[in-house]
Design a protein around this motif. Sequence first.
Motif, mmCIF file in Angstrom:
data_model
loop_
_atom_site.group_PDB
_atom_site.id
_atom_site.type_symbol
_atom_site.label_atom_id
_atom_site.label_comp_id
_atom_site.label_asym_id
_atom_site.label_seq_id
_atom_site.Cartn_x
_atom_site.Cartn_y
_atom_site.Cartn_z
ATOM 1 N N HIS A 153 33.190 61.242 28.399
ATOM 2 C CA HIS A 153 33.107 60.124 29.105
ATOM 3 C C HIS A 153 33.988 60.175 30.327
ATOM 4 N N ARG A 154 33.115 59.761 31.380
ATOM 5 C CA ARG A 154 33.743 59.990 32.679
ATOM 6 C C ARG A 154 34.194 58.569 33.169
ATOM 7 N N VAL A 155 35.532 58.742 33.647
ATOM 8 C CA VAL A 155 36.306 57.430 33.979
ATOM 9 C C VAL A 155 36.063 57.230 35.748
ATOM 10 N N HIS A 156 35.459 56.265 36.139
ATOM 11 C CA HIS A 156 35.318 56.136 37.571
ATOM 12 C C HIS A 156 36.722 55.637 38.188
ATOM 13 N N THR A 157 37.119 56.129 39.278
ATOM 14 C CA THR A 157 38.121 55.607 40.164
ATOM 15 C C THR A 157 37.561 54.653 41.030
ATOM 16 N N THR A 158 38.588 53.846 41.515
ATOM 17 C CA THR A 158 38.208 52.798 42.476
ATOM 18 C C THR A 158 39.010 53.330 43.756
ATOM 19 N N PRO A 159 38.475 53.620 45.020
ATOM 20 C CA PRO A 159 39.151 53.706 46.056
ATOM 21 C C PRO A 159 40.320 52.582 46.589
ATOM 22 N N ALA A 160 41.492 53.165 46.677
ATOM 23 C CA ALA A 160 42.415 52.022 47.046
ATOM 24 C C ALA A 160 42.044 51.432 48.381
ATOM 25 N N SER A 161 41.774 49.953 48.276
ATOM 26 C CA SER A 161 41.601 49.049 49.577
ATOM 27 C C SER A 161 42.619 48.191 49.641
ATOM 28 N N PRO A 162 43.504 48.659 50.694
ATOM 29 C CA PRO A 162 44.590 47.614 50.880
ATOM 30 C C PRO A 162 43.938 45.945 51.598
ATOM 31 N N ALA A 163 42.770 46.245 52.064
ATOM 32 C CA ALA A 163 42.373 44.989 52.732
ATOM 33 C C ALA A 163 41.767 44.104 51.546
ATOM 34 N N SER A 164 41.005 44.753 50.586
ATOM 35 C CA SER A 164 40.544 43.714 49.522
ATOM 36 C C SER A 164 41.704 43.192 48.906
ATOM 37 N N ALA A 165 42.596 44.092 48.461
ATOM 38 C CA ALA A 165 43.728 43.660 47.424
ATOM 39 C C ALA A 165 44.634 42.465 48.334
ATOM 40 N N LEU A 166 44.880 42.779 49.670
ATOM 41 C CA LEU A 166 45.465 41.745 50.452
ATOM 42 C C LEU A 166 44.597 40.469 50.472
ATOM 43 N N ALA A 167 43.285 40.548 50.757
ATOM 44 C CA ALA A 167 42.741 39.338 50.804
ATOM 45 C C ALA A 167 42.852 38.693 49.238
ATOM 46 N N GLY A 168 42.764 39.206 48.273
ATOM 47 C CA GLY A 168 42.877 38.611 47.018
ATOM 48 C C GLY A 168 44.038 37.929 46.928
ATOM 49 N N LEU A 169 45.272 38.631 47.433
ATOM 50 C CA LEU A 169 46.648 37.827 47.697
ATOM 51 C C LEU A 169 46.475 36.801 48.346
ATOM 52 N N VAL A 170 45.736 36.728 49.420
ATOM 53 C CA VAL A 170 45.517 35.566 50.330
ATOM 54 C C VAL A 170 44.900 34.300 49.863
ATOM 55 N N VAL A 171 43.853 34.918 49.080
ATOM 56 C CA VAL A 171 43.132 33.753 48.168
ATOM 57 C C VAL A 171 44.153 32.996 47.171
ATOM 58 N N LEU A 172 44.976 33.926 46.587
ATOM 59 C CA LEU A 172 45.710 33.262 45.358
ATOM 60 C C LEU A 172 46.847 32.376 46.129
ATOM 61 N N LEU A 173 47.464 32.977 47.424
ATOM 62 C CA LEU A 173 48.358 31.996 47.930
ATOM 63 C C LEU A 173 47.720 30.792 48.362
ATOM 64 N N GLY A 174 46.541 30.851 48.888
ATOM 65 C CA GLY A 174 45.894 29.752 49.253
ATOM 66 C C GLY A 174 45.536 28.725 48.099
ATOM 67 N N GLY A 175 45.261 29.049 47.233
ATOM 68 C CA GLY A 175 45.173 28.445 45.958
ATOM 69 C C GLY A 175 46.506 27.780 45.516
ATOM 70 N N LEU A 176 47.491 28.358 45.249
ATOM 71 C CA LEU A 176 48.716 27.744 45.223
ATOM 72 C C LEU A 176 48.967 26.655 46.344
#
Length: 764
Positions: A2-25
């Motif tokens: 079974h082949r496991v797929h890697t996900t390229p590290a995307s700082p922008a998408s991760a940072l966007a997720g954090l911004v959304v989380l902080l916005g919700g808070l």
Amino acid sequence: MHRVHTTPASPASALAGLVVLLGGLTATVGLGPVAWSVGLACGVGLLGLLAAAMGRHDRPGLMPADRVTLARGLLAAAVAALVAEAATGRDAAPLRITLVALAATALVLDGVDGPVARRTGTASDFGARFDMEVDAFLILVLSLHVARTSGWWVLGIGLARYALVAATWVWPWLRAPLPRRSWARVVAAVQGVVLAVAAAEVLPDRVTLVALAVAAMLLAESFGRQVHDLRRLALRPPATDRVVTGFAFLVVWAALVLPDTVDLLTPAGLLRVPIEGLVVVVVALLLPGVARRPVAVVVGLILAALVVLRLLDMGFRVVFDRPFDVLNDWYYLGPGLGVLRDSIGGSAALAVTVGAGALLVALAVGLPASTLRVAGSVHRHRRGSARAVLALGVAWALLAVAGVQLASTSAAHQAVDAVAQVRADLADRRTFAREIGSDSFATENDGMLAGLRDKDVLLVFVESYGRVAVQGTTYAPGVDAVLDAGTRRLRAAGFSARSAFLTSPTFGAGSWLAHASLQSGLWVDSQQRYDQLMTSDRLTLSDAFRRAGWRTVSDVPADTHEWAQGQAFYHFDQMYDSRDVGYRGPTFGYASMPDQYTLAALRRLELTGSDRRPVMAEVDLVSSHHPWTPLPRMVPWARVGDGSVYAGMPEQGPSADVLFRDPERVRAAYGRSVEYSLRALVSFVADQPDPDLVLVVLGDHQPHSYVTGADPGRDVPVSIVAHDPAVLDRIAGWGWQDGLRPSPTAPVWRMDAFRDRFLTAYGR
């Protein structure tokens, strides 16, 4: 496969997720600019470090488990934002609940990334390090938040990981890899859970502090074990390993047989067979390997706690002539440190405090490490260990039959006694509550203290003025001479005195317990009883005088801050301390001012003028307080002024560290200090005789046992001094003796009996 797929590290998408989380808070609990700045800074820092680490490990992307860990890291950044918001002064319940919820989610996910990595076959050193660093960051953030309410020492839990990393710069051998330890993961999980619970503020403060302390000790043991193992792998040859194992056996042995009194701290006292040790060895032989290590750690921590209790017992027996009370006596650590600072100076007191802290850390780390090593050695040498236990058991039995007491059960007795004391303390709360509520004087007002109408009444406590000061010691003749001369001088001024003894509820320290017992008519022999009494409406002598029309005053020159109980419980109209009596002279060890100045200031502030109410004052004379050096000299009353006249006197006496090198000099200094206090008091009365002055003069407790010797009892002298014969006529039936010095046959009452007899004698 079974082949496991890697996900390229995307700082922008991760940072966007954090911004959304902080916005919700922000929309739900509200985040200000500071919180946003902290949250974004943590997120950017996390992503930057992640990108750098991936470059070093040549990883093109994130594995599934890494994505879980990244989500945990972003949650930790959001928790940091909430912590920053709370630090700005906001501490609303929604913010706290949200903070705990996010932290709990991150902690739960910590149990997910590992199984995901193993299930997908993608476990790696990179993933393990990433997981560990996110754990460490979350613990740091939570410890920073909890430290605001539970004490800044809690921050040490969060900084421990980073301190170890910093240590690798000095000792490179700390970077060596070690096999995975399941116990280390358990300890890490405990830190997160305990800090999250502490942040939730759902437990009583004392329980929270205990939980944090236990978590800190477990963390110290875990890191200590890691450092120990790395050091052993790096430097230790086999012969040294055997030496360390032998030393561990000796440490555990000493911890088990350590006595709780200084007198028993002898080679013969330590060369005993600890029965508990034999039991521990048997348990180590029987337990499987999985259970042996955690049990050994728990046993080590229990031993460390018992050693601390026995050391406290030693100190309390010297100072208080009794063992340490697990439930109530922690209070004395603060005042004790203050006395130490006043006695030997701030720098020396700090050194002692640091040394005590280092000893606690050494015990908390060293004893679990020693029990672990002992348990491991026993397991590796099962046959030899079993033979040793059998041989020691047989030797103990044979010697016991022969009448030789070789066995020791110090640790077991300590644990049993501590549990029994806690149970007794809890039961005593109910007993004392009933005693507080039973008071025949509670509602009496008519004619109260009529026998002292228009008299100024001073209730004077002379610090550490015990029976040993007047009888049966090398320093008693000097004190007796002062008392006899004082009796003659008072008689020449028109005063008479009657004296006896009272049995104090405390010994060596704890003056406030004696004050409370005398004033309330209750036996206040513990901090628990004192705290319980202070929240009641029990009638005190000062309150009785206030009801009867006196102006009530507290004069405590040793106090350097507000005394809440003075008004809330004793209901004093006026309270004086070291800050508001105009003193401009030097301090004398513990005493902030000489007793002569205390009395002069009281006369100036309260006892002059004709257009005033009569005064009832409780006065503490503290020149006879430990360490009894340096000691002031009497000066003419007209020269007392603002106390500047005492300048230069402290330098003329020996320092405490010099004095305490010679026990005989210590005892002599104690005697001289009591002589000074009594001489000042007699001079105060006789120098300006006031026919309307009445004094009740007594000690609060005996001095420490290194002054009194063995079994001195708890009696203190008490005298009533008056110019008006009618005052002493009212106590003629008490059988008290004439003069200031009670003889060995003088009556002895418990201190709590004084209030009722005094109110009865002077009631109408």
